[in-house]
Design a protein around this motif. Structure first.
Motif, mmCIF file in Angstrom:
data_model
loop_
_atom_site.group_PDB
_atom_site.id
_atom_site.type_symbol
_atom_site.label_atom_id
_atom_site.label_comp_id
_atom_site.label_asym_id
_atom_site.label_seq_id
_atom_site.Cartn_x
_atom_site.Cartn_y
_atom_site.Cartn_z
ATOM 1 N N ARG A 105 0.798 -1.227 0.000
ATOM 2 C CA ARG A 105 0.000 0.000 0.000
ATOM 3 C C ARG A 105 0.837 1.288 0.000
ATOM 4 O O ARG A 105 0.445 2.292 0.582
ATOM 5 C CB ARG A 105 -0.973 -0.006 1.181
ATOM 6 N N LYS A 106 1.981 1.243 -0.654
ATOM 7 C CA LYS A 106 2.849 2.429 -0.712
ATOM 8 C C LYS A 106 3.235 2.743 -2.145
ATOM 9 O O LYS A 106 3.148 1.917 -3.048
ATOM 10 C CB LYS A 106 4.134 2.197 0.098
ATOM 11 N N ASN A 107 3.699 3.960 -2.344
ATOM 12 C CA ASN A 107 4.184 4.412 -3.635
ATOM 13 C C ASN A 107 5.715 4.317 -3.621
ATOM 14 O O ASN A 107 6.379 5.103 -2.948
ATOM 15 C CB ASN A 107 3.740 5.859 -3.874
ATOM 16 N N PHE A 108 6.228 3.350 -4.352
ATOM 17 C CA PHE A 108 7.672 3.187 -4.497
ATOM 18 C C PHE A 108 8.063 3.350 -5.965
ATOM 19 O O PHE A 108 8.893 2.619 -6.488
ATOM 20 C CB PHE A 108 8.121 1.822 -3.950
ATOM 21 N N LYS A 109 7.448 4.330 -6.629
ATOM 22 C CA LYS A 109 7.770 4.608 -8.026
ATOM 23 C C LYS A 109 9.261 4.896 -8.170
ATOM 24 O O LYS A 109 9.845 5.610 -7.345
ATOM 25 C CB LYS A 109 6.994 5.828 -8.524
ATOM 26 N N LYS A 110 9.848 4.332 -9.219
ATOM 27 C CA LYS A 110 11.245 4.563 -9.598
ATOM 28 C C LYS A 110 12.252 4.119 -8.538
ATOM 29 O O LYS A 110 13.415 4.502 -8.578
ATOM 30 C CB LYS A 110 11.473 6.029 -9.967
ATOM 31 N N THR A 111 11.826 3.311 -7.587
ATOM 32 C CA THR A 111 12.760 2.828 -6.565
ATOM 33 C C THR A 111 13.738 1.841 -7.200
ATOM 34 O O THR A 111 13.353 0.990 -7.991
ATOM 35 C CB THR A 111 11.996 2.150 -5.412
ATOM 36 N N LYS A 112 15.008 1.964 -6.808
ATOM 37 C CA LYS A 112 16.045 1.066 -7.324
ATOM 38 C C LYS A 112 16.423 0.058 -6.249
ATOM 39 O O LYS A 112 16.782 0.431 -5.124
ATOM 40 C CB LYS A 112 17.274 1.860 -7.749
ATOM 41 N N PHE A 113 16.342 -1.211 -6.636
ATOM 42 C CA PHE A 113 16.794 -2.317 -5.805
ATOM 43 C C PHE A 113 17.948 -2.953 -6.586
ATOM 44 O O PHE A 113 17.730 -3.489 -7.673
ATOM 45 C CB PHE A 113 15.684 -3.348 -5.613
ATOM 46 N N THR A 114 19.152 -2.888 -6.078
ATOM 47 C CA THR A 114 20.314 -3.409 -6.799
ATOM 48 C C THR A 114 21.044 -4.443 -5.956
ATOM 49 O O THR A 114 21.480 -4.149 -4.832
ATOM 50 C CB THR A 114 21.291 -2.255 -7.148
ATOM 51 N N GLY A 115 21.162 -5.652 -6.495
ATOM 52 C CA GLY A 115 21.899 -6.721 -5.821
ATOM 53 C C GLY A 115 21.308 -7.122 -4.487
ATOM 54 O O GLY A 115 22.034 -7.506 -3.575
ATOM 55 N N CYS A 116 19.997 -7.041 -4.367
ATOM 56 C CA CYS A 116 19.341 -7.289 -3.076
ATOM 57 C C CYS A 116 18.707 -8.679 -3.002
ATOM 58 O O CYS A 116 18.257 -9.228 -3.995
ATOM 59 C CB CYS A 116 18.249 -6.249 -2.827
ATOM 60 N N SER A 117 18.645 -9.199 -1.785
ATOM 61 C CA SER A 117 17.858 -10.383 -1.491
ATOM 62 C C SER A 117 16.516 -9.873 -0.982
ATOM 63 O O SER A 117 16.460 -9.183 0.043
ATOM 64 C CB SER A 117 18.552 -11.240 -0.421
ATOM 65 N N ASP A 135 19.563 -7.545 -10.569
ATOM 66 C CA ASP A 135 20.264 -8.661 -9.925
ATOM 67 C C ASP A 135 19.710 -8.942 -8.531
ATOM 68 O O ASP A 135 20.455 -9.090 -7.564
ATOM 69 C CB ASP A 135 21.778 -8.379 -9.876
ATOM 70 N N CYS A 136 18.393 -8.997 -8.428
ATOM 71 C CA CYS A 136 17.725 -9.231 -7.145
ATOM 72 C C CYS A 136 17.081 -10.608 -7.103
ATOM 73 O O CYS A 136 16.495 -11.058 -8.085
ATOM 74 C CB CYS A 136 16.646 -8.171 -6.899
ATOM 75 N N ASP A 152 11.586 -2.784 -14.272
ATOM 76 C CA ASP A 152 12.681 -3.493 -14.919
ATOM 77 C C ASP A 152 13.059 -4.738 -14.106
ATOM 78 O O ASP A 152 13.588 -4.632 -12.999
ATOM 79 C CB ASP A 152 13.880 -2.553 -15.041
ATOM 80 N N PHE A 153 12.758 -5.908 -14.685
ATOM 81 C CA PHE A 153 13.092 -7.192 -14.072
ATOM 82 C C PHE A 153 14.142 -7.947 -14.905
ATOM 83 O O PHE A 153 14.302 -9.145 -14.747
ATOM 84 C CB PHE A 153 11.837 -8.074 -13.961
ATOM 85 N N TYR A 154 14.834 -7.253 -15.821
ATOM 86 C CA TYR A 154 15.760 -7.920 -16.738
ATOM 87 C C TYR A 154 16.713 -8.879 -16.036
ATOM 88 O O TYR A 154 16.912 -9.994 -16.479
ATOM 89 C CB TYR A 154 16.593 -6.904 -17.528
ATOM 90 N N SER A 155 17.321 -8.449 -14.958
ATOM 91 C CA SER A 155 18.328 -9.301 -14.301
ATOM 92 C C SER A 155 17.840 -9.858 -12.964
ATOM 93 O O SER A 155 18.610 -10.482 -12.231
ATOM 94 C CB SER A 155 19.637 -8.523 -14.116
ATOM 95 N N ALA A 156 16.571 -9.653 -12.636
ATOM 96 C CA ALA A 156 16.002 -10.231 -11.407
ATOM 97 C C ALA A 156 15.763 -11.719 -11.640
ATOM 98 O O ALA A 156 15.660 -12.172 -12.779
ATOM 99 C CB ALA A 156 14.705 -9.525 -11.046
ATOM 100 N N TYR A 157 15.671 -12.466 -10.562
ATOM 101 C CA TYR A 157 15.467 -13.907 -10.711
ATOM 102 C C TYR A 157 14.640 -14.467 -9.557
ATOM 103 O O TYR A 157 14.453 -13.817 -8.535
ATOM 104 C CB TYR A 157 16.808 -14.644 -10.834
ATOM 105 N N ASN A 158 14.131 -15.681 -9.781
ATOM 106 C CA ASN A 158 13.305 -16.414 -8.814
ATOM 107 C C ASN A 158 11.970 -15.732 -8.514
ATOM 108 O O ASN A 158 11.386 -15.984 -7.467
ATOM 109 C CB ASN A 158 14.058 -16.667 -7.497
#
Length: 191
Positions: A105-117, A135-136, A152-158
């Motif tokens: 229930r939040k606005n996380f527009k344009k948030t970057k998650f890089t190399g995260c679990s 790479d998340c 962008d989920f290009y390099s995300a996995y699982n």
């Protein structure tokens, strides 16, 4: 940390475990190697702050303002971001553990998650328009009624997400990752 306003200060190697810190403003502050686990940070304001190598697991953020806050190499497990103040909410996560976090229930527009679990996290009713998951690991993370347009989920996995209950117009997926869009059909695809 008794002052109400902290500007351009560095807090390093401090253990705040199980404390309650509220009514403070942090502007341009850096927190390095601090332990905030199980700390109540409700009703604080963090503007242009950096958290590096900190343990923020199970913190409480009710009414907290997070504006241009960067988390780098932090453990942020089990945190409920839904109580954060909505006004100008903007965060970035690099090489962080966000397992079991709730972003609902939040606005996380344009948030970057890089190399995260980001395992077993929850993005129900969240706006992630143009968010980037580079790479998340999104194993068993829930996307329900989530706006993922241009995400962008290009390099995300699982990850697995249902296109019928999420908005995914112009979202970006790799060929391998796109299989996560078909998981609900329990089909076998040979490569």
């Amino acid at each position: 940390m008794k002052d109400i306003l902290h500007q351009n200060k560095e807090f390093a190697g401090i253990d705040y475990t199980n404390q309650a810190i509220s009514g403070r403003e942090f502007d341009g502050c850096t927190f390095k190697n601090c332990d905030f686990s199980n700390t109540d940070l409700s009703n604080n304001s963090f503007l242009e702050c950096l958290f590096e190598h900190c343990n923020l697991s199970n913190i409480k953020l009710n009414g907290a303002k997070l504006q241009d806050v960067t988390f780098s190499h932090c453990k942020i497990m089990g945190v409920d971001f839904s109580g954060c103040h909505d006004f100008l909410l903007s965060v970035e996560f690099t090489n962080c553990s966000l397992d079991y976090a709730f972003f609902g229930r939040k606005n996380f527009k344009k948030t970057k998650f890089t190399g995260c679990s980001i395992k077993e996290a929850n993005f129900t009713d969240t706006d992630l328009t143009e968010a980037k998951f580079a790479d998340c690991d999104l194993l068993r993370t829930v996307f329900q009624n989530t706006n993922l347009e241009k995400a962008d989920f290009y390099s995300a996995y699982n990850y697995t997400l249902d296109p019928e209950v999420n908005r995914i117009k112009k979202a970006k997926f790799s060929t391998q990752g796109a299989l996560g869009l078909l998981a609900k059909y329990d089909i076998s695809i040979k490569q």
